[in-house]
Design an enzyme around this catalytic site. Structure first.
Site, mmCIF file in Angstrom:
data_model
loop_
_atom_site.group_PDB
_atom_site.id
_atom_site.type_symbol
_atom_site.label_atom_id
_atom_site.label_comp_id
_atom_site.label_asym_id
_atom_site.label_seq_id
_atom_site.Cartn_x
_atom_site.Cartn_y
_atom_site.Cartn_z
ATOM 1 C CB CYS A 81 -51.175 75.519 -51.688
ATOM 2 S SG CYS A 81 -50.538 76.164 -50.120
ATOM 3 C CG HIS A 185 -55.318 74.338 -49.387
ATOM 4 N ND1 HIS A 185 -54.540 73.322 -49.905
ATOM 5 C CD2 HIS A 185 -54.497 75.084 -48.615
ATOM 6 C CE1 HIS A 185 -53.306 73.449 -49.446
ATOM 7 N NE2 HIS A 185 -53.258 74.508 -48.656
ATOM 8 C CD GLU A 187 -57.048 71.227 -51.562
ATOM 9 O OE1 GLU A 187 -57.245 72.106 -52.420
ATOM 10 O OE2 GLU A 187 -55.958 71.119 -50.945
#
Lengths: 204, 264
Positions: A81, A185, A187
């Site tokens: 990001c 992202h 994650e």
């Protein structure tokens, strides 16, 4: 596997990134001091927030120089990001600010367009433009989770290994030798995201 | 193109996942929210909203602990809300793994806090929860304080107000439709969608997959449900496949292979 270092420089919550590495069975540790960087083979720069603030924080703690040495030594580095945007040469966010410049790219605001929501937030597809070991077992068209108002515009199409459409077609994954960036992202992108992080953690 | 999202809502009272009917919470669905989270992971839901509806302010610490435990298993965006009225507590929830803060009464009672939180964490982090309640004449009012206090503003005007205070997204619910199995309050969803350019998550009342479709057609960027997702095996996969078959762009992960019929 030695642990990965996740750079903590006061830009947003890093818990999700640590949780994700734990989920895929790779130990990850927070790195807050410049001297600690050399102890890691792989470094991740996460982060959300303002570009200039991020570079200022890295500079204040001398983490910027340590990260430069890490990259110059040919060790893998992944920016996520805002972290991906820092890898670039320059950003237009709140004036003009210099990034690390490991990849020749400009960070720009999404141009205003009818019906186009900014920030670009939600699940959107990554189209694979070039093969890369980071993309092992990831299919073109896979959806990942984005939240950003600025996008990366690469000087060389060679460096944009995945692209995504949101009013403009922008680089959603960049790679050049040992330096990698993901605008979304991983994650927070469930199985696809875990696969991408696993690929980074096991790059040769 | 950004996909339409399917959102699962976990309503927590005193640490347990409860069913919500017109903002009353009696039935316990899961003793531990982590169990619900694990199921939703397998079923590839796109986002999780975790709400603390405990009656006591003292529930904050236990809720923060629940956020931490759930976030360890949550690899999609996690929005959390309930009793968030100060920056320190907001920061604690984010540190424990939340990605977004869902604020409701704070927009009415603590606007300065909302503005400060939006500046500090970014608009993308601030989700305005707007609850609507209709009077006997059928007129929609904005309700705060867990549905108990009505504001003067219309839902559309309130949506503009929360946007001005720094909201990046709107989470819509209706006290009358909550748990009532009659679908979303579509008229209010439309009024809000037309009033602001923020993404709207529709919630409250889903009992069939076609209710989700109606929410998307009313202009919602994301459609949410709670009870039905807990009580139906493979629920979010079935829901997503239904939406995909109806031509709605949804995330490819989590669609089951066989077409499914609308439930109910």
């Amino acid at each position: 596997m030695p642990p990965l270092g996740v750079v903590d420089y006061g830009m947003g919550n890093l818990r999700s990134v640590l949780n994700a590495f734990e989920e895929i069975g790779h130990e990850a540790e927070l790195v807050t001091e410049a001297e600690a960087v050399a102890g890691y083979d792989r470094i991740v720069i996460p982060g959300v927030g303002a570009f200039s603030q991020a570079m200022a924080n890295l500079s204040r703690s001398a983490l910027d120089e340590a990260l430069d040495r890490h990259v110059a030594a040919g060790k893998p580095l992944l920016g996520i990001c805002l972290g991906m945007q820092l890898i670039c040469r320059e950003s237009d966010e709140d004036g003009t600010h210099q990034g690390f410049g490991w990849i020749d790219a400009q960070v720009r605001h999404f141009p205003p367009a009818e019906g186009l929501k900014v920030p670009h937030m939600g699940w959107n597809a990554i189209e694979i433009a070039r093969e890369n070991p980071l993309l092992r077992e990831v299919n073109s068209g896979a959806d990942v989770y984005f939240v950003h108002s600025y996008y990366v515009d690469c000087a060389s199409a060679e460096d944009a290994v995945c692209t995504t459409e949101h009013g403009v077609r922008f680089a959603s994954v960049i790679a050049k030798e040992n330096v990698f960036g993901m605008q979304f992202h991983p994650e927070k992108s469930q199985n696809i995201g875990m696969q991408l992080l696993r690929n980074f953690a096991t790059l040769h | 193109m950004v996909k339409k999202r399917l959102v699962a809502v976990l309503i927590l009272r005193d640490g347990q996942v409860v069913q919500s009917i017109k903002f009353k919470h009696t039935n316990v669905i899961h003793a531990d929210p982590v169990h619900a989270m694990e199921a939703f992971n397998k079923w590839s839901v796109d986002e999780i909203v975790l709400l603390n509806v405990s009656r006591e302010e003292e529930s904050r610490a236990a809720f923060a602990e629940a956020v931490e435990r759930v976030s360890k298993h949550c690899f999609v965006p996690l929005a959390v809300g309930g009793w968030i009225t100060e920056v320190d507590y907001a920061r604690e929830l984010l540190t424990k793994g939340a990605d977004k803060l869902v604020l409701n009464t704070a927009f009415a009672d603590h606007p300065a806090f909302v503005e400060a939180a939006s500046k500090r964490f970014g608009k993308q982090c601030i989700v305005a929860s707007i609850d609507v309640k209709r009077d006997d004449a059928g007129v929609a009012h904005v309700a705060v304080d867990r549905g108990r206090r009505l504001l003067e503003e219309t839902p559309a005007a309130w949506a503009q107000q929360v946007r001005a205070l720094g909201a990046g997204e709107i989470f819509f619910n209706s006290v009358d439709h909550d748990g009532a199995r009659k679908g979303y309050d579509l008229e209010s969803v439309k009024a809000i969608v037309e009033a602001v350019d923020l993404p709207v998550i529709a919630f409250g009342g889903v009992f069939t997959w076609s209710h989700l479709l109606a929410g998307i057609k009313a202009g919602a960027e994301a459609v949410a449900a709670a009870n039905i997702f807990h009580y139906t095996e493979q629920a979010t996969r079935k829901a997503k496949t239904f939406l995909a078959n109806a031509g709605v762009p949804v995330r490819s992960e989590g669609q089951s292979l066989a077409p499914v019929r609308a439930a109910g």
